[in-house]
Design a protein around this motif. Structure first.
Motif, PDB file in Angstrom:
ATOM      1  N   SER A 162       0.831  -1.212   0.000  1.00  0.00           N
ATOM      2  CA  SER A 162       0.000   0.000   0.000  1.00  0.00           C
ATOM      3  C   SER A 162       0.867   1.264   0.000  1.00  0.00           C
ATOM      4  O   SER A 162       0.437   2.322  -0.479  1.00  0.00           O
ATOM      5  CB  SER A 162      -0.924   0.011   1.224  1.00  0.00           C
ATOM      6  N   ARG A 163       2.103   1.165   0.510  1.00  0.00           N
ATOM      7  CA  ARG A 163       2.989   2.329   0.549  1.00  0.00           C
ATOM      8  C   ARG A 163       3.518   2.695  -0.838  1.00  0.00           C
ATOM      9  O   ARG A 163       4.073   3.780  -1.029  1.00  0.00           O
ATOM     10  CB  ARG A 163       4.167   2.064   1.488  1.00  0.00           C
ATOM     11  N   HIS A 223       2.726  -4.184  -7.437  1.00  0.00           N
ATOM     12  CA  HIS A 223       1.304  -4.320  -7.130  1.00  0.00           C
ATOM     13  C   HIS A 223       0.983  -5.612  -6.400  1.00  0.00           C
ATOM     14  O   HIS A 223      -0.051  -5.712  -5.732  1.00  0.00           O
ATOM     15  CB  HIS A 223       0.483  -4.249  -8.424  1.00  0.00           C
ATOM     16  N   TYR A 264      11.355  18.168  -6.580  1.00  0.00           N
ATOM     17  CA  TYR A 264      10.865  16.931  -5.944  1.00  0.00           C
ATOM     18  C   TYR A 264      11.057  16.954  -4.433  1.00  0.00           C
ATOM     19  O   TYR A 264      10.217  16.530  -3.667  1.00  0.00           O
ATOM     20  CB  TYR A 264      11.602  15.730  -6.533  1.00  0.00           C
ATOM     21  N   GLN A 294       7.031   0.495  -8.653  1.00  0.00           N
ATOM     22  CA  GLN A 294       5.727   0.405  -7.993  1.00  0.00           C
ATOM     23  C   GLN A 294       5.179  -1.022  -8.117  1.00  0.00           C
ATOM     24  O   GLN A 294       4.487  -1.353  -9.079  1.00  0.00           O
ATOM     25  CB  GLN A 294       4.737   1.395  -8.617  1.00  0.00           C
ATOM     26  N   LYS A 324       1.588   2.741  -3.611  1.00  0.00           N
ATOM     27  CA  LYS A 324       0.474   3.072  -4.507  1.00  0.00           C
ATOM     28  C   LYS A 324       0.644   4.421  -5.202  1.00  0.00           C
ATOM     29  O   LYS A 324       0.289   4.588  -6.362  1.00  0.00           O
ATOM     30  CB  LYS A 324      -0.849   3.029  -3.740  1.00  0.00           C
ATOM     31  N   LYS A 325       1.172   5.407  -4.502  1.00  0.00           N
ATOM     32  CA  LYS A 325       1.339   6.738  -5.087  1.00  0.00           C
ATOM     33  C   LYS A 325       2.823   7.019  -5.365  1.00  0.00           C
ATOM     34  O   LYS A 325       3.271   8.160  -5.283  1.00  0.00           O
ATOM     35  CB  LYS A 325       0.755   7.800  -4.164  1.00  0.00           C
ATOM     36  N   GLU A 326       3.533   5.993  -5.723  1.00  0.00           N
ATOM     37  CA  GLU A 326       4.976   6.117  -5.939  1.00  0.00           C
ATOM     38  C   GLU A 326       5.293   7.008  -7.130  1.00  0.00           C
ATOM     39  O   GLU A 326       4.595   7.009  -8.148  1.00  0.00           O
ATOM     40  CB  GLU A 326       5.593   4.723  -6.141  1.00  0.00           C
ATOM     41  N   ASN A 327       6.361   7.793  -6.988  1.00  0.00           N
ATOM     42  CA  ASN A 327       6.916   8.575  -8.077  1.00  0.00           C
ATOM     43  C   ASN A 327       7.194   7.638  -9.260  1.00  0.00           C
ATOM     44  O   ASN A 327       7.796   6.575  -9.084  1.00  0.00           O
ATOM     45  CB  ASN A 327       8.218   9.210  -7.558  1.00  0.00           C
ATOM     46  N   PRO A 328       6.780   8.003 -10.484  1.00  0.00           N
ATOM     47  CA  PRO A 328       6.958   7.098 -11.639  1.00  0.00           C
ATOM     48  C   PRO A 328       8.408   6.782 -11.977  1.00  0.00           C
ATOM     49  O   PRO A 328       8.669   5.848 -12.738  1.00  0.00           O
ATOM     50  CB  PRO A 328       6.269   7.853 -12.786  1.00  0.00           C
ATOM     51  N   LYS A 383      11.148   1.255   1.751  1.00  0.00           N
ATOM     52  CA  LYS A 383       9.690   1.335   1.862  1.00  0.00           C
ATOM     53  C   LYS A 383       9.089   0.067   2.428  1.00  0.00           C
ATOM     54  O   LYS A 383       8.043   0.095   3.064  1.00  0.00           O
ATOM     55  CB  LYS A 383       9.073   1.624   0.485  1.00  0.00           C
TER      56      LYS A 383
END
Length: 439
Positions: A13-14, A26, A236, A24, A16-20, A66
């Motif tokens: 869940s950490r 799933h 950033y 990331q 999910k909004k990761e920098n591209p 993470k």
């Protein structure tokens, strides 16, 4: 589901909004199988300000941090090199991050990458640097250090000396540091060095062609690249309460700056072997540091790193690892020489770093090591197995070992494990990620 798999699953869940620009995952399967990061840029943000041998990949570092920590954690890298772990901790807002490093040039690089610097001030300073560089009346001393005439043409020495003097007189210390790091990079580019590896050899092609680099063009080109990276870094990076502490010292000894049993995660990549025969960190750093310090002490650095002193080849270490005993016996049989002493000295030193690391880590904390297995006298040394056997004697459980292809690290494609002229083999193309837990 094992405890480790549970930790990985809960951490997804950490991401999910990761920098591209980062990884990331799933699913548990994605987390466990994707380690190469071949399609990712390792030189993002301040990570790209200067190269360093066998440098950590930011995407790999962030993935581990993470998964095994929260923002309130304390993280340690006992071989912090150019500061990738600490920089990622800063980006992620990790409360406390520590790094230990014995190479003074690596410390300088890490300090520069970690500083908060206004890119507008940096840009305005470049025009002043250029003005001074092309001022024919600007007076400056010629820099001198051991073998400088061997590595540079007279014109390059003059141009670099002038540029170094100009940079040294910048009032803003952070701006000065930024541009001195640019200078360090071009001090290698404008030398007679052969850049195909990290050891110091003169390029026959440069000598034959009377190599005369344009100092300002090289400096300006590298400065412009680094300014772009700094701008991206500043868009950033955000202000947070995280702290990063760099310790210039030896990882084989305990440093009081790091409280005992305070570290949640140790994440590090130890040297693959002694610097003299693997990645020569000291040789790579020599010219930049000689310019910065005008001292020659760094020439001895590789002798002070892990395995650099064969007087430390105490064979009692063989009692702690069945695999090490088996493989050193094989080396001794294949070649009755001091090479086996080099190997034993390296693992003695490596074990001492594990002892010191154990002083820092909390019970239940994780220790993640990214290692490579090298070949000596045609014997493929299983450093991954040797480390796990060492770790068990220090009270760790072995949670998992993953494997990754080396896609991004700057390493020579071939080396000579037999030290016989003309006989080379491919260098290591994979690394192992060893996950330990302090019981």
């Amino acid at each position: 589901m094992t405890e480790l798999e549970g930790i990985i699953t809960n951490s997804l869940s950490r991401f999910k909004k990761e920098n591209p620009l980062y990884f990331q995952p799933h699913t548990l399967e994605e987390w466990e199988t994707i380690w190469d990061f071949a399609n990712y840029d390792a030189n993002i943000y301040n990570h790209g300000l200067h190269q360093y041998p066998a440098r950590f990949i930011p995407q790999l570092v962030r993935k581990i941090i993470k998964t095994f920590t929260t923002a309130n954690a304390s993280v340690l890298d006992i071989f912090s090199g150019a500061g990738t772990t600490l920089l990622e901790c800063k980006y992620m807002g990790i409360k406390k991050a520590y790094g230990i490093e014995l190479n003074p040039f690596a410390i300088f690089m890490a300090q520069t990458k970690l500083q908060d610097l206004d890119d507008h001030i940096v840009i305005s300073s470049l025009a002043e640097i250029e003005k001074s560089f092309f001022d024919e009346n600007y007076s400056f001393p010629l820099i001198s250090f051991k073998n400088i005439d061997f590595w540079y043409s007279k014109n390059a020495i003059s141009g670099l000396s002038k540029l170094f003097d100009i940079l040294s007189h910048i009032d803003d210390e952070m701006v000065k540091r930024f541009y001195l790091l640019v200078f360090c990079e071009i001090s290698r580019k404008t030398s007679f060095l052969d850049h195909s590896g990290f050891k110091m050899y003169r390029s026959k092609l440069k000598i034959q062609r009377d190599f005369e680099p344009d100092i300002w063009i090289e400096f300006n080109k590298t400065a412009q690249r680094n300014i772009v990276l700094l701008k991206e870094n500043n868009t950033y990076s955000s202000t947070n309460e995280s702290t990063q502490t760099l310790i210039y010292g030896d990882s084989r000894i305990v440093h009081p700056e790091i409280p005992a049993h305070s570290i949640d995660l140790i994440l590090t990549s130890p040297p693959y072997g002694d610097s003299k025969t693997t990645v020569a960190y000291g040789q790579y750093s020599r010219l930049p540091w000689q310019w910065l310090s005008q001292k020659d002490d760094i020439i001895q650095l590789d002798n002070n790193l892990l395995g650099g002193n064969i007087k430390r080849s105490d064979t009692t270490i063989l009692n702690l690892s069945k695999k090490l005993k088996e493989q050193t016996d094989a080396i001794q049989t294949a070649d009755n020489s001091k090479r086996v002493k080099d190997v034993i000295a390296f693992y003695n030193d490596l074990y001492e770093t594990l002892i010191s690391a154990t002083h820092y880590i909390k019970q239940g904390g994780y220790f993640v090591l990214v290692t490579g297995n090298r070949t000596v006298k045609k014997v493929y040394l299983r450093t991954d197995i040797i480390i796990t056997e060492f770790a068990e004697t220090l009270g760790y459980s072995i949670e998992k070992i993953y494997s990754r292809k080396i896609c991004n690290k700057r390493m020579a494609l071939k080396n000579s494990p037999t030290n016989e002229k003309g006989k080379t083999v491919n260098t290591m193309m994979t690394e192992n990620i060893i996950i330990l837990k302090k019981c």
